[in-house]
Scaffold this active site. Structure first.
Site, short mmCIF file in Angstrom:
data_model
loop_
_atom_site.label_atom_id
_atom_site.label_comp_id
_atom_site.label_asym_id
_atom_site.label_seq_id
_atom_site.Cartn_x
_atom_site.Cartn_y
_atom_site.Cartn_z
N LYS A 172 0.84 -1.21 0.00
CA LYS A 172 0.00 0.00 0.00
C LYS A 172 0.88 1.26 0.00
O LYS A 172 0.55 2.26 -0.65
CB LYS A 172 -0.93 -0.01 1.22
CG LYS A 172 -1.75 1.24 1.43
CD LYS A 172 -2.81 1.50 0.37
CE LYS A 172 -3.47 2.84 0.61
NZ LYS A 172 -4.54 3.18 -0.31
N LYS A 240 0.35 11.64 5.69
CA LYS A 240 0.69 10.49 6.56
C LYS A 240 1.34 9.39 5.73
O LYS A 240 2.39 8.84 6.09
CB LYS A 240 -0.60 9.98 7.22
CG LYS A 240 -0.51 8.57 7.79
CD LYS A 240 -1.89 7.93 7.96
CE LYS A 240 -2.68 7.78 6.72
NZ LYS A 240 -3.35 6.57 6.39
P1 NAP Z 1 -12.10 9.37 7.53
O1 NAP Z 1 -13.23 9.70 6.61
O2 NAP Z 1 -11.42 10.44 8.28
O3 NAP Z 1 -12.68 8.30 8.57
C1 NAP Z 1 -11.96 7.87 9.67
C2 NAP Z 1 -12.87 7.14 10.65
O4 NAP Z 1 -12.12 6.71 11.77
C3 NAP Z 1 -13.99 8.04 11.18
O5 NAP Z 1 -15.15 7.25 11.29
C4 NAP Z 1 -13.46 8.46 12.56
O6 NAP Z 1 -14.49 8.71 13.49
C5 NAP Z 1 -12.72 7.21 12.97
N1 NAP Z 1 -11.64 7.46 13.93
C6 NAP Z 1 -10.63 8.37 13.82
N2 NAP Z 1 -9.79 8.25 14.87
C7 NAP Z 1 -10.28 7.28 15.65
C8 NAP Z 1 -9.87 6.72 16.88
N3 NAP Z 1 -8.74 7.13 17.48
N4 NAP Z 1 -10.62 5.74 17.43
C9 NAP Z 1 -11.76 5.32 16.80
N5 NAP Z 1 -12.20 5.81 15.64
C10 NAP Z 1 -11.46 6.77 15.07
O7 NAP Z 1 -10.97 8.56 6.76
P2 NAP Z 1 -11.08 7.63 5.46
O8 NAP Z 1 -10.85 8.48 4.26
O9 NAP Z 1 -12.28 6.77 5.55
O10 NAP Z 1 -9.73 6.79 5.65
C11 NAP Z 1 -9.63 5.72 6.56
C12 NAP Z 1 -8.37 4.91 6.25
O11 NAP Z 1 -8.44 4.42 4.91
C13 NAP Z 1 -7.07 5.73 6.32
O12 NAP Z 1 -6.04 4.95 6.83
C14 NAP Z 1 -6.83 6.10 4.86
O13 NAP Z 1 -5.46 6.36 4.62
C15 NAP Z 1 -7.33 4.86 4.16
N6 NAP Z 1 -7.79 5.03 2.77
C16 NAP Z 1 -8.60 6.09 2.42
C17 NAP Z 1 -9.03 6.21 1.09
C18 NAP Z 1 -9.90 7.35 0.63
O14 NAP Z 1 -10.03 7.55 -0.59
N7 NAP Z 1 -10.54 8.12 1.52
C19 NAP Z 1 -8.64 5.25 0.14
C20 NAP Z 1 -7.85 4.18 0.54
C21 NAP Z 1 -7.44 4.07 1.85
P3 NAP Z 1 -15.29 10.12 13.51
O15 NAP Z 1 -16.45 9.93 12.58
O16 NAP Z 1 -15.70 10.29 14.93
O17 NAP Z 1 -14.33 11.18 13.05
#
Ligand code: NAP
Length: 304
Positions: A172, A240
């Site tokens: 990744k 990150k």
């Molecule tokens: P996001 O929209 O910011 O969602 C993160 C989630 O994690 C939210 O539900 C948040 O809760 C929760 N969270 C954050 N800190 C936490 C903690 N300490 N304990 C428990 N829950 C926690 O992020 P995302 O875009 O979905 O990305 C998530 C992961 O997937 C990341 O590692 C990212 O690099 C990876 N990723 C993202 C994409 C993309 O296109 N977005 C693609 C591939 C991979 P709240 O709702 O309370 O904030």
């Protein structure tokens, strides 16, 4: 009876993934830090848990999808976390993108507690999550990979076992390097074309059909031309990931000069207060460096 899945983290990626598990017939109990999202999933047929402990207690498969290494650490090892509350033999599938060395260490701790850890970071963005079309790079034992495969097939389309625990995260990291480099080059090409007063819609169309064509060009080119940077994938998350790439390259004793350069550009965009933008927002820093900020017309006397 359908397999019981606990889903932790219903963000941009997690929510549609959990919805797809429900559509595939899994019995999903979800926990999200802000409870509204878990309640929303409950109205689509899932169940909302008030804590990680409550979500995982009866689960056969536990999926985590949170932003960064410390978040996964907290969800796994915290007082109320997975390690202290999951049933023996449960599969723990971490789909977050985190540091490979952290994954290796957490997987070891999980194994000591009788869990079966699999790292399964994903690529394909929000649309890939909505369409259940993610590409999933999986680290873990062959046996645990096979056990996790049906659940992964409910959220992804290209699912490949790439090696032992941590390997999924290493692949990744390479993915994120390639994507960031592509975005940076696409941004430079579009700033260059605008400075030459070229019809950029026509240019994107023809570039997309040749060797310069890519999914990045297809998905991010128009966003750059429209200055439409709603996330998608937030720049602060790509920041990150560039940290993960540069540290892991150093650790392996290889240099990655283009990664280092793009990492600096991503870091600068974040420091300018634009970390909340989609990663196509890297365009803003490329534009600024040419003195063309916030204006698609030629304000600098540049061009021909
Ligand atoms: P996001 O929209 O910011 O969602 C993160 C989630 O994690 C939210 O539900 C948040 O809760 C929760 N969270 C954050 N800190 C936490 C903690 N300490 N304990 C428990 N829950 C926690 O992020 P995302 O875009 O979905 O990305 C998530 C992961 O997937 C990341 O590692 C990212 O690099 C990876 N990723 C993202 C994409 C993309 O296109 N977005 C693609 C591939 C991979 P709240 O709702 O309370 O904030």
């Amino acid at each position: 009876m359908s397999t019981k899945v606990a889903f932790i983290g219903l963000g941009i990626m997690g929510y549609p993934m959990a919805e797809n598990l429900l559509k595939a017939g899994y019995d999903v109990t979800a926990y999200n830090r802000s409870p509204e999202k878990a309640q929303a999933l409950a109205s689509s047929g899932g169940r909302a848990a008030a804590s990680v402990a409550e979500a995982v207690r009866e689960a056969e498969v536990i999926i985590t999808m949170v932003p960064d290494s410390p978040d996964v650490e907290e969800v796994l090892t915290g007082e109320d976390g997975i390690l202290g509350n999951a049933a023996q033999g449960a599969l723990w599938v971490d789909t977050s993108t985190i540091r490979p060395d952290v994954t290796m260490s957490l997987a070891e701790q999980a194994r000591e507690q009788g869990l079966r850890p699999v790292d399964a970071p994903v690529s394909g963005g929000e649309q890939g999550a909505i369409d259940a079309a993610l590409s999933i790079m999986v680290g873990g034992s062959e046996e645990d990979f096979e056990a996790a495969r049906p659940v992964l097939e409910a959220v992804g389309r290209t699912i490949v076992h790439v090696g032992p625990s941590g390997s999924g995260q290493t692949v990744k990291a390479a993915n994120q390097l390639i994507v960031a480099g592509n975005i940076g080059m696409l941004a430079e090409a579009l700033v260059f074309l605008e400075a030459h007063h070229v019809d950029t819609d026509a240019a994107l169309k023809v570039l997309g059909g040749g060797l310069a064509g890519s999914k990045v060009l297809d998905q991010k080119g128009q966003k750059m031309l429209d200055r439409s940077f709603d996330p998608g994938f937030r720049l602060e998350l790509h920041h990150k990931d560039m940290g993960i790439v540069t540290a892991a390259a150093r650790e392996a004793g290889v240099v990655a000069p283009l990664a280092a350069l793009v990492a600096q550009l991503v870091g600068s965009t974040v420091r300018q207060g634009n970390g909340h933008l989609d990663h196509s927002g890297l365009f803003t820093i490329v534009e600024q460096l040419s003195g063309r900020s916030g204006d698609s017309s030629d304000t600098t006397g540049g061009g021909r």
